[in-house]
Design a protein around this motif. Structure first.
Motif, short mmCIF file in Angstrom:
data_model
loop_
_atom_site.label_atom_id
_atom_site.label_comp_id
_atom_site.label_asym_id
_atom_site.label_seq_id
_atom_site.Cartn_x
_atom_site.Cartn_y
_atom_site.Cartn_z
N MET A 184 41.21 43.50 53.24
CA MET A 184 39.77 43.44 53.46
C MET A 184 39.37 41.97 53.61
O MET A 184 39.53 41.18 52.70
N GLY A 185 38.85 41.58 54.72
CA GLY A 185 38.48 40.18 54.94
C GLY A 185 37.00 39.95 54.79
O GLY A 185 36.19 40.87 54.79
N PHE A 186 36.63 38.71 54.68
CA PHE A 186 35.23 38.34 54.52
C PHE A 186 34.54 38.29 55.87
O PHE A 186 35.03 37.67 56.81
N GLU A 187 33.41 38.99 56.00
CA GLU A 187 32.68 39.02 57.26
C GLU A 187 31.20 38.71 57.05
O GLU A 187 30.35 39.07 57.84
N GLY A 188 30.87 38.05 55.97
CA GLY A 188 29.47 37.81 55.66
C GLY A 188 29.00 36.46 56.14
O GLY A 188 29.48 35.90 57.11
N ASP A 189 28.04 35.88 55.41
CA ASP A 189 27.42 34.62 55.77
C ASP A 189 28.31 33.45 55.33
O ASP A 189 28.52 33.23 54.14
N TYR A 190 28.85 32.71 56.30
CA TYR A 190 29.78 31.63 55.97
C TYR A 190 29.07 30.41 55.38
O TYR A 190 29.73 29.46 54.99
N THR A 191 27.74 30.41 55.31
CA THR A 191 27.05 29.30 54.65
C THR A 191 27.07 29.47 53.13
O THR A 191 26.66 28.57 52.41
N ASP A 192 27.52 30.62 52.66
CA ASP A 192 27.55 30.88 51.21
C ASP A 192 28.97 31.25 50.79
O ASP A 192 29.21 32.28 50.19
N LEU A 193 29.92 30.40 51.14
CA LEU A 193 31.32 30.65 50.83
C LEU A 193 31.66 30.22 49.41
O LEU A 193 31.00 29.35 48.84
N ALA A 194 32.71 30.82 48.87
CA ALA A 194 33.21 30.43 47.56
C ALA A 194 34.72 30.61 47.55
O ALA A 194 35.29 31.35 48.36
N LEU A 195 35.37 29.91 46.63
CA LEU A 195 36.80 30.09 46.36
C LEU A 195 36.95 30.74 44.99
O LEU A 195 36.22 30.41 44.05
N GLY A 196 37.93 31.63 44.89
CA GLY A 196 38.25 32.24 43.61
C GLY A 196 39.72 32.06 43.29
O GLY A 196 40.57 32.20 44.19
N LEU A 197 40.04 31.73 42.05
CA LEU A 197 41.42 31.51 41.64
C LEU A 197 41.70 32.30 40.36
O LEU A 197 40.90 32.27 39.42
N VAL A 198 42.83 32.99 40.35
CA VAL A 198 43.31 33.67 39.15
C VAL A 198 44.76 33.30 38.97
O VAL A 198 45.56 33.41 39.90
N SER A 199 45.13 32.86 37.76
CA SER A 199 46.48 32.38 37.49
C SER A 199 47.12 33.17 36.35
O SER A 199 46.48 33.43 35.33
N VAL A 200 48.41 33.58 36.57
CA VAL A 200 49.19 34.26 35.53
C VAL A 200 50.61 33.68 35.53
O VAL A 200 50.89 32.72 36.24
N GLN A 201 51.51 34.28 34.75
CA GLN A 201 52.87 33.74 34.60
C GLN A 201 53.93 34.70 35.14
O GLN A 201 54.99 34.87 34.55
N SER A 202 53.65 35.33 36.25
CA SER A 202 54.60 36.26 36.85
C SER A 202 54.24 36.48 38.30
O SER A 202 53.06 36.70 38.62
N PHE A 203 55.24 36.45 39.19
CA PHE A 203 54.93 36.67 40.60
C PHE A 203 54.56 38.12 40.90
O PHE A 203 53.57 38.37 41.60
N PRO A 204 55.33 39.12 40.39
CA PRO A 204 54.89 40.50 40.62
C PRO A 204 53.48 40.76 40.10
O PRO A 204 52.69 41.47 40.73
N ALA A 205 53.15 40.18 38.95
CA ALA A 205 51.82 40.39 38.37
C ALA A 205 50.74 39.81 39.28
O ALA A 205 49.71 40.45 39.51
N ILE A 206 50.97 38.61 39.82
CA ILE A 206 49.92 38.00 40.64
C ILE A 206 49.75 38.75 41.95
O ILE A 206 48.64 38.85 42.49
N VAL A 207 50.85 39.31 42.48
CA VAL A 207 50.73 40.11 43.70
C VAL A 207 49.95 41.40 43.42
O VAL A 207 49.08 41.80 44.20
N GLY A 208 50.25 42.04 42.31
CA GLY A 208 49.49 43.24 41.94
C GLY A 208 48.02 42.94 41.70
O GLY A 208 47.14 43.71 42.10
#
Length: 245
Positions: free
Chosen positions: A1-25
């Motif tokens: 699902m990609g972003f298709e809204g107003d590009y003047t109100d963009l944000a970045l989100g970051l979530v960090s964990v200690q496992s590659f399978p976990a971060i993919v899930g």
């Protein structure tokens, strides 16, 4: 699902964990929960992996909240961050610029013929290789790639139908435990294209994107075409050299 809204109100989100399978899930759930684009993953060693998403501020906040909740469910220690209206310089330096260029040009790989993705993480390379071998022998799956994130953690990535991937993961878990240390397992059914294109893919699939059974079939046919005349010629020569009785 990609972003298709107003590009003047963009944000970045970051979530960090200690496992590659976990971060993919976690990334899979973030994409399916909110209208964001998955920029990719940043691996900084020690097993630490961060998923980075981009989109409208409200959607990014929703995605990060979902990611944090999933991290808790997976038993992961996590950190998370939402950055509203990031400066262009920040996006250019982070691994975001390259990913956005790929999205703009339509570049990237895809193996969407797969119905599911399976990830099995071990501590130690032998355990990962042994688990990969066992999984390939137990079910109709393909080995797509493997990933290393430091601290001795390595992840094998397989693809196939949901049932076959589930069977393979069960067998791989047992083999990984037998050889070394099983660290994490994740089954992602029906991955979105956005997730699919951010996962690593072995060079053999990029250079030869045909399914493995097809490659083996083609190679077998080529061997038959080449070897059959040689065998017939040998039989003919042998018979000509036999003494007459």
């Amino acid at each position: 699902m990609g972003f298709e809204g107003d590009y003047t109100d963009l944000a970045l989100g970051l979530v960090s964990v200690q496992s590659f399978p976990a971060i993919v899930g976690i990334a899979d759930h973030m994409l399916k929960e909110a209208g964001v684009t998955l920029v990719g993953y940043e691996k900084i060693g020690g097993g630490n992996c961060t998923a980075i998403v981009r989109g409208g501020t409200a959607e990014v906040r929703l995605a990060v909240a979902e990611g944090a909740e999933r991290a808790k469910q997976f038993g992961q220690e996590f950190s998370s961050l939402v950055i509203p209206r990031p400066m262009p310089n920040l996006e250019a330096v982070l691994p975001i610029g390259q990913r956005l260029a790929q999205l703009a040009t339509g570049r990237g790989h895809s193996m969407l013929s797969s119905h599911a993705i399976g990830l099995l993480e071990t501590r130690g390379f032998p355990a990962m290789v042994g688990a990969a071998d066992a999984m390939l022998k137990s079910a109709d799956v393909i080995l797509a790639a493997y990933e290393k994130i430091g601290a001795g953690l390595c992840t094998v990535i397989i693809r196939g139908t949901v049932s076959n991937v589930a069977i393979a993961l069960d067998v791989g878990m047992l083999e990984a435990d037998r050889i070394g240390e099983l660290h994490s397992v994740m089954l992602v059914p029906r991955p979105l294209e956005d997730l699919d294109q951010t996962l690593p893919l072995a060079s053999c699939w990029i250079e030869k994107p045909q399914p493995l059974p097809m490659l083996l079939s083609i190679q077998a046919e080529e061997r038959e075409l080449i070897e059959l005349p040689d065998v017939l010629q040998t039989i003919t020569i042998t018979r000509q050299e036999e003494p007459e009785r």
